[in-house]
Design an enzyme around this catalytic site. Structure first.
Site, PDB file in Angstrom:
ATOM      1  N   LYS A 106     -12.034  -2.116  -3.816  1.00 43.69           N
ATOM      2  CA  LYS A 106     -12.236  -0.674  -3.710  1.00 43.69           C
ATOM      3  C   LYS A 106     -11.046  -0.068  -2.971  1.00 43.69           C
ATOM      4  O   LYS A 106     -10.799  -0.388  -1.811  1.00 43.69           O
ATOM      5  CB  LYS A 106     -13.532  -0.353  -2.958  1.00 43.69           C
ATOM      6  CG  LYS A 106     -13.660   1.138  -2.657  1.00 43.69           C
ATOM      7  CD  LYS A 106     -14.916   1.501  -1.894  1.00 43.69           C
ATOM      8  CE  LYS A 106     -14.745   2.859  -1.231  1.00 43.69           C
ATOM      9  NZ  LYS A 106     -15.930   3.288  -0.495  1.00 43.69           N
ATOM     10  N   GLY A 167     -20.005   9.873   4.815  1.00 45.61           N
ATOM     11  CA  GLY A 167     -20.885   9.843   5.993  1.00 45.61           C
ATOM     12  C   GLY A 167     -21.533  11.175   6.316  1.00 45.61           C
ATOM     13  O   GLY A 167     -22.172  11.315   7.364  1.00 45.61           O
ATOM     14  N   ALA A 193     -19.811   8.156  -1.719  1.00 42.48           N
ATOM     15  CA  ALA A 193     -19.784   9.008  -0.523  1.00 42.48           C
ATOM     16  C   ALA A 193     -20.584  10.294  -0.691  1.00 42.48           C
ATOM     17  O   ALA A 193     -20.520  10.953  -1.727  1.00 42.48           O
ATOM     18  CB  ALA A 193     -18.358   9.382  -0.119  1.00 42.48           C
ATOM     19  N   GLY A 194     -21.317  10.623   0.356  1.00 43.74           N
ATOM     20  CA  GLY A 194     -22.001  11.903   0.433  1.00 43.74           C
ATOM     21  C   GLY A 194     -23.499  11.862   0.208  1.00 43.74           C
ATOM     22  O   GLY A 194     -24.201  12.814   0.528  1.00 43.74           O
ATOM     23  N   ASN A 215     -23.389   3.950   2.028  1.00 37.12           N
ATOM     24  CA  ASN A 215     -23.520   3.124   3.223  1.00 37.12           C
ATOM     25  C   ASN A 215     -24.324   3.860   4.285  1.00 37.12           C
ATOM     26  O   ASN A 215     -25.438   3.467   4.633  1.00 37.12           O
ATOM     27  CB  ASN A 215     -22.118   2.754   3.747  1.00 37.12           C
ATOM     28  CG  ASN A 215     -22.153   1.738   4.882  1.00 37.12           C
ATOM     29  OD1 ASN A 215     -23.172   1.493   5.499  1.00 37.12           O
ATOM     30  ND2 ASN A 215     -21.042   1.130   5.172  1.00 37.12           N
ATOM     31  N   THR A 216     -23.779   4.983   4.777  1.00 38.39           N
ATOM     32  CA  THR A 216     -24.390   5.667   5.920  1.00 38.39           C
ATOM     33  C   THR A 216     -25.830   6.114   5.640  1.00 38.39           C
ATOM     34  O   THR A 216     -26.677   6.040   6.536  1.00 38.39           O
ATOM     35  CB  THR A 216     -23.537   6.890   6.305  1.00 38.39           C
ATOM     36  OG1 THR A 216     -22.180   6.480   6.407  1.00 38.39           O
ATOM     37  CG2 THR A 216     -23.975   7.459   7.646  1.00 38.39           C
TER      38      THR A 216
END
Lengths: 267, 67
Positions: A106, A167, A193-194, A215-216
């Site tokens: 990635k 995040g 993301a997001g 992830n977050t």
């Protein structure tokens, strides 16, 4: 028939088939045990890892790779924290050596530590070098269809636009741009993301994304393991809805669900 | 002999001063790491035969949690 289509549905990345369309990161967890339980609950088969200096002061402790058996997970080393093409390329060369000639990676080249927005000129530069060196590049990028096309033309195997800032948990801020990228791309497009909660993952998949990377949203939920499972179902629900084909929207025209004939009148 | 290990001065006395012996002294023999010496990646197959020199700059890299 649609049921069969869903049962046989696979995400193909670099020639390998995956049942799960949810890709997860391994950062920000309390400890490796929580990481392991959340990754397991998510059903993810592709898992991102970061490449860092060995912490010599930490002494001998468990390594991340000990909890991610390579026969079960496809590892996706990232270039998080890199702000130039040169740093990103170096990081992934190290990852290839670390993971025994592993070439699926990635790429992310950041432009700014406040927003973590991608630096697209450096991302394009790094992608060119990496593709030439035989890497299979999944690339984090802005949701700009022109640059997404450039990345595809360079030879990136997956385009991964942000839905909102890394995040941030703000969800999909510009579904229309995502649609433009989806419509033009011949390689898998994944939201990276997001995502904040399960409905964001569902919406990404309903738009036609091939997968979602997060992830977050899992790691920073009050209960990460439960959220990981919620994300699994969110992605499945969105994918099935996409395959099923939603009904058309009717803006000014209600349609009864019950028969309009045979209504028994008042006597 | 002193080398720079992950940005810090690191004294070691393993003999002979090969990269393999340095990694062994850290307890990382056979662990999944990557090593860069003076800016160049050293393949795992070369650890045994790579002699370290005074002031070599070494980076020992691992996979950690990340998104």
């Amino acid at each position: 028939m649609v049921k069969d289509k869903a049962a046989e549905d696979r995400l193909v990345i670099a020639g390998r088939e995956y049942r799960s369309r949810l890709l997860v990161g391994t950062g920000k967890y309390r400890d490796y045990d929580e990481t392991r339980r959340a990754v397991e609950a998510s059903g993810a088969e592709i898992v991102t890892v970061a490449i860092r200096r060995l912490d010599l002061k930490a002494g001998e402790h468990q390594q991340l790779l000990d909890i991610l058996p390579p026969d079960r997970y496809t590892l996706l080393p990232n270039t998080a924290g890199c702000y130039s093409a040169e740093e990103a390329v170096r990081t992934l060369r190290l990852a290839r050596e670390l993971l025994d000639d592993h070439t699926l990676v990635k790429l992310e080249v950041l432009g700014d530590s406040q927003t973590l927005f991608p630096n697209m000129p450096e991302t394009l530069k790094a992608a060119e070098t990496l593709v030439k060196e035989g890497f299979q590049v999944m690339v984090y990028c802005s949701d700009d269809p022109i640059q997404a096309k450039m990345l595809e033309d360079i030879g990136c195997i997956a385009i991964m636009p942000l839905a909102s800032l890394i995040g941030s948990g703000m969800g999909i801020l510009n579904p229309w741009n995502l649609r433009l990228i989806l419509d033009q791309s011949k390689v898998p497009v994944l939201v990276d993301a997001g995502v904040g909660t399960a409905s964001d993952a569902t919406l990404s998949m309903e738009l036609g994304c091939a997968g979602v990377l997060m992830n977050t949203a899992i790691a920073k939920a009050d209960n990460p393991v439960l959220m990981a499972e919620a994300m699994k179902w969110g992605v499945i629900a969105g994918r099935q809805a996409y395959l099923a084909g939603r009904m058309p929207r009717r803006y000014y025209d209600a349609q009864p669900s019950s028969p309009t004939q045979g209504i028994s009148p008042l006597l | 002999m002193q080398v720079q290990l992950n940005g810090e001065p690191h004294e070691f006395t393993t003999v002979p001063p090969t990269l393999a012996n340095l990694i062994a002294s850290l307890g990382f023999t056979g662990k999944r790491i990557a090593v860069e010496r003076n800016g160049d990646i050293v393949p795992k197959s070369q650890y045994q035969v790579t002699q370290l020199n005074e002031h070599d700059r070494l980076e020992v890299i691992v996979a950690v949690g990340g998104g």
